[in-house]
Design a protein around this motif. Structure first.
Motif, PDB file in Angstrom:
ATOM      1  N   VAL A 103      -0.920 -20.830  -0.067  1.00 11.68           N
ATOM      2  CA  VAL A 103      -2.118 -21.573   0.307  1.00 11.68           C
ATOM      3  C   VAL A 103      -2.358 -21.411   1.803  1.00 11.68           C
ATOM      4  CG1 VAL A 103      -3.238 -23.833   0.376  1.00 11.68           C
ATOM      5  CG2 VAL A 103      -1.739 -23.232  -1.545  1.00 11.68           C
ATOM      6  N   VAL A 104      -3.570 -20.987   2.156  1.00 16.15           N
ATOM      7  CA  VAL A 104      -3.945 -20.786   3.552  1.00 16.15           C
ATOM      8  C   VAL A 104      -5.103 -21.720   3.868  1.00 16.15           C
ATOM      9  CG1 VAL A 104      -4.766 -19.154   5.282  1.00 16.15           C
ATOM     10  CG2 VAL A 104      -3.270 -18.356   3.432  1.00 16.15           C
ATOM     11  N   GLU A 105      -4.868 -22.674   4.789  1.00 14.06           N
ATOM     12  CA  GLU A 105      -5.932 -23.597   5.177  1.00 14.06           C
ATOM     13  C   GLU A 105      -5.596 -24.185   6.546  1.00 14.06           C
ATOM     14  OE1 GLU A 105      -4.222 -27.476   2.794  1.00 14.06           O
ATOM     15  OE2 GLU A 105      -5.735 -26.230   1.826  1.00 14.06           O
TER      16      GLU A 105
ATOM     17  N   ILE B 158     -14.923 -24.528   0.730  1.00 17.89           N
ATOM     18  CA  ILE B 158     -14.904 -23.399  -0.204  1.00 17.89           C
ATOM     19  C   ILE B 158     -13.438 -23.143  -0.569  1.00 17.89           C
ATOM     20  CG2 ILE B 158     -15.581 -21.002  -0.600  1.00 17.89           C
ATOM     21  CD1 ILE B 158     -17.484 -21.295   1.829  1.00 17.89           C
ATOM     22  N   VAL B 159     -13.114 -23.270  -1.833  1.00 15.40           N
ATOM     23  CA  VAL B 159     -11.731 -23.077  -2.293  1.00 15.40           C
ATOM     24  C   VAL B 159     -11.692 -21.776  -3.103  1.00 15.40           C
ATOM     25  CG1 VAL B 159      -9.759 -24.147  -3.404  1.00 15.40           C
ATOM     26  CG2 VAL B 159     -11.573 -25.581  -2.477  1.00 15.40           C
ATOM     27  N   ILE B 160     -10.954 -20.794  -2.610  1.00 16.68           N
ATOM     28  CA  ILE B 160     -10.962 -19.452  -3.196  1.00 16.68           C
ATOM     29  C   ILE B 160      -9.600 -19.121  -3.786  1.00 16.68           C
ATOM     30  CG2 ILE B 160     -11.375 -16.995  -2.784  1.00 16.68           C
ATOM     31  CD1 ILE B 160     -13.005 -17.799  -0.315  1.00 16.68           C
TER      32      ILE B 160
ATOM     33  N   TYR C 235     -12.664 -13.896   6.437  1.00 16.43           N
ATOM     34  CA  TYR C 235     -13.645 -14.980   6.397  1.00 16.43           C
ATOM     35  C   TYR C 235     -12.977 -16.325   6.685  1.00 16.43           C
ATOM     36  CZ  TYR C 235     -18.026 -12.784   4.943  1.00 16.43           C
ATOM     37  OH  TYR C 235     -19.199 -12.067   4.912  1.00 16.43           O
ATOM     38  N   GLN C 236     -11.756 -16.514   6.189  1.00 20.27           N
ATOM     39  CA  GLN C 236     -11.066 -17.780   6.431  1.00 20.27           C
ATOM     40  C   GLN C 236     -10.769 -17.954   7.920  1.00 20.27           C
ATOM     41  OE1 GLN C 236      -7.782 -18.764   7.370  1.00 20.27           O
ATOM     42  NE2 GLN C 236      -8.234 -20.927   6.904  1.00 20.27           N
ATOM     43  N   ARG C 237     -10.413 -16.867   8.588  1.00 19.84           N
ATOM     44  CA  ARG C 237     -10.151 -16.947  10.027  1.00 19.84           C
ATOM     45  C   ARG C 237     -11.424 -17.277  10.809  1.00 19.84           C
ATOM     46  NH1 ARG C 237      -6.553 -12.657   8.675  1.00 19.84           N
ATOM     47  NH2 ARG C 237      -8.168 -11.082   9.074  1.00 19.84           N
ATOM     48  N   LYS C 238     -12.552 -16.775  10.332  1.00 14.33           N
ATOM     49  CA  LYS C 238     -13.827 -17.040  11.004  1.00 14.33           C
ATOM     50  C   LYS C 238     -14.366 -18.434  10.683  1.00 14.33           C
ATOM     51  CE  LYS C 238     -15.494 -12.243  11.205  1.00 14.33           C
ATOM     52  NZ  LYS C 238     -16.540 -11.296  10.709  1.00 14.33           N
ATOM     53  N   HIS C 239     -14.009 -18.967   9.515  1.00 14.22           N
ATOM     54  CA  HIS C 239     -14.548 -20.259   9.079  1.00 14.22           C
ATOM     55  C   HIS C 239     -13.407 -21.177   8.618  1.00 14.22           C
ATOM     56  CE1 HIS C 239     -18.613 -18.513   9.142  1.00 14.22           C
ATOM     57  NE2 HIS C 239     -18.066 -17.447   8.577  1.00 14.22           N
ATOM     58  N   PRO C 240     -12.482 -21.497   9.521  1.00 10.71           N
ATOM     59  CA  PRO C 240     -11.342 -22.341   9.120  1.00 10.71           C
ATOM     60  C   PRO C 240     -11.752 -23.768   8.779  1.00 10.71           C
ATOM     61  CG  PRO C 240     -11.367 -22.050  11.488  1.00 10.71           C
ATOM     62  CD  PRO C 240     -12.428 -21.138  10.949  1.00 10.71           C
ATOM     63  N   ASP C 241     -12.948 -24.176   9.217  1.00 17.09           N
ATOM     64  CA  ASP C 241     -13.440 -25.518   8.932  1.00 17.09           C
ATOM     65  C   ASP C 241     -14.018 -25.648   7.525  1.00 17.09           C
ATOM     66  OD1 ASP C 241     -15.471 -23.729   9.711  1.00 17.09           O
ATOM     67  OD2 ASP C 241     -16.830 -25.387  10.153  1.00 17.09           O
ATOM     68  N   LYS C 242     -14.115 -24.522   6.798  1.00 18.87           N
ATOM     69  CA  LYS C 242     -14.726 -24.568   5.473  1.00 18.87           C
ATOM     70  C   LYS C 242     -13.862 -23.937   4.376  1.00 18.87           C
ATOM     71  CE  LYS C 242     -19.664 -25.122   6.107  1.00 18.87           C
ATOM     72  NZ  LYS C 242     -19.642 -25.584   7.496  1.00 18.87           N
ATOM     73  N   ILE C 243     -13.096 -22.919   4.692  1.00 25.28           N
ATOM     74  CA  ILE C 243     -12.473 -22.105   3.641  1.00 25.28           C
ATOM     75  C   ILE C 243     -10.988 -22.403   3.482  1.00 25.28           C
ATOM     76  CG2 ILE C 243     -11.941 -19.752   2.907  1.00 25.28           C
ATOM     77  CD1 ILE C 243     -14.512 -18.825   4.235  1.00 25.28           C
ATOM     78  N   ARG C 244     -10.579 -22.609   2.229  1.00 24.40           N
ATOM     79  CA  ARG C 244      -9.168 -22.740   1.851  1.00 24.40           C
ATOM     80  C   ARG C 244      -8.852 -21.615   0.869  1.00 24.40           C
ATOM     81  NH1 ARG C 244      -9.042 -28.009  -1.163  1.00 24.40           N
ATOM     82  NH2 ARG C 244      -6.788 -27.709  -1.154  1.00 24.40           N
TER      83      ARG C 244
END
Length: 371
Positions: free
Chosen positions: A14-16, A58-60, A76-85
């Protein structure tokens, strides 16, 4: 379900970023993806462009793709850490008959869950706001959906529609459904269009884990918990391509999956909708066998296909003899209406040989005499 999720957690990284994620997102956008390198960027951009007045995540679930899909979602997760898990499978879970999607669904924190597969995409920046507003205005509702544009994609990546026109799926004139009856025969809900109320979801263990298709039973179950609605706008695109889980299956495999899924739905709703299911039993049987008989190379193996159909269907719907007769009757009509006279004559002969009592029916006696 708890043991299954614990087993899957051991196989998932899990990356968040806890510090940046919204504390209580109103909506979780649920996505599973595998080998969607060509499509995943458009799918994520369609979600990130949403104009909303509430927090969302966003949970992927990325199921160990063999192409660059994982690399792209991590970027994308690195660019949008406030939204993507991210839930990154350490090995391909689907090949082990585990549903990565159920674990991602369970990990979603929002009051509502919006769905978008990695090869589909949203086209309206107001889509999420419109659907959440509708759900907030209809507190009794279990979910809502809308129609979608259908795109067929070639292996080279060029997008085209078979007939050159824009086609839609999930199209219906009805905007409010009191219960699941509209979902008895088939799924009218494009997955990419759905927003669900999480509190009405089932426990996704047991038989749910073994389902070959999850969206149709899920929508049917939700429709039994509360009414659902359709928004009139077309706000997303459903892609059909050779690399998709569904499109890569043969015709017979697709039919088997539909039938197995229907049997599960039938178990959920037969007591509540007996008349609807009795009618659907015959239609499902005919749909299952009609298309298999349709291709010239397959019609040569009529006896083999008939036997396979009966083996799959005889329980719990009809006896084997009843199935055989219904299938041959349906095939006769289909070949006759298509102008395939020789094929229709052969099917009629097979019907009389297998079921001579049809000659007691005036209609079939006239058909035999004419042929």
């Amino acid at each position: 379900m708890k043991k299954i999720l614990e087993k899957m957690e051991e196989m998932v990284e899990v990356v968040e970023d806890h510090a940046r994620l919204p504390i209580e997102p109103l909506v979780s956008v649920f996505m599973t993806t595998y080998n969607h390198e060509r499509f995943i960027t458009q799918a994520l951009d369609g979600i990130l462009m949403q104009e909303v007045d509430f927090p969302y995540e966003i949970v992927i679930g990325e199921d160990k793709s063999t192409d660059r899909t994982r690399e792209i979602v991590c970027e994308y997760q690195r660019k949008h850490p406030d939204k993507i898990r991210l839930h990154l499978s350490k090995e391909n879970l689907y090949s082990k008959n585990l549903k990565p999607g159920w674990a991602v669904l369970a990990a979603s924190r929002g009051k509502y869950i919006a769905m978008c597969e990695g090869d589909d995409y949203w086209t309206d920046p107001q889509k999420l706001q419109k659907q959440v507003t509708w759900m907030e205005d209809h507190l009794e509702a279990s979910f809502c959906f809308h129609s979608c544009r259908l795109e067929d994609v070639s292996s080279a990546g060029d997008e085209s529609n078979h007939d050159g026109r824009c086609r839609s799926i999930g199209a219906t004139e009805q905007n409010y459904f009191e219960d699941s009856r509209a979902l008895v025969m088939w799924c009218i809900v494009p997955t990419v269009s759905a927003v669900l109320r999480k509190s009405m979801l089932p426990d996704l263990g047991g038989a749910w884990r073994a389902l070959p298709v999850g969206d149709w039973p899920l929508f049917f179950y939700l429709g039994m918990q509360g009414p659902f609605g359709r928004l009139p706008e077309m706000m997303a695109v459903y892609r059909r391509h050779g690399g998709g889980v569904w499109s890569s299956r043969s015709l017979q495999q697709q039919k088997n999956v539909i039938l197995d899924t229907y049997r599960f739905i039938r178990g959920l709703g037969m007591a509540r909708f007996p008349d609807e299911f009795r009618q659907a039993d015959v239609k499902q049987l005919r749909d299952y066998l009609d298309d298999l008989f349709w291709k010239s190379k397959e019609k040569q193996g009529l006896n083999r296909l008939l036997a396979q159909g009966i083996d799959r269907l005889q329980s719990p719907f009809f006896s084997a003899r009843r199935l055989s007769r219904l299938a041959l009757e349906a095939l006769y009509y289909k070949t006759r209406w298509a102008g395939r006279r020789e094929h229709a004559r052969a099917v009629l002969a097979e019907l009389v040989i297998r079921h001579p009592t049809v000659l007691l029916n005036r209609h079939w006696l006239r058909c035999v005499l004419r042929r």
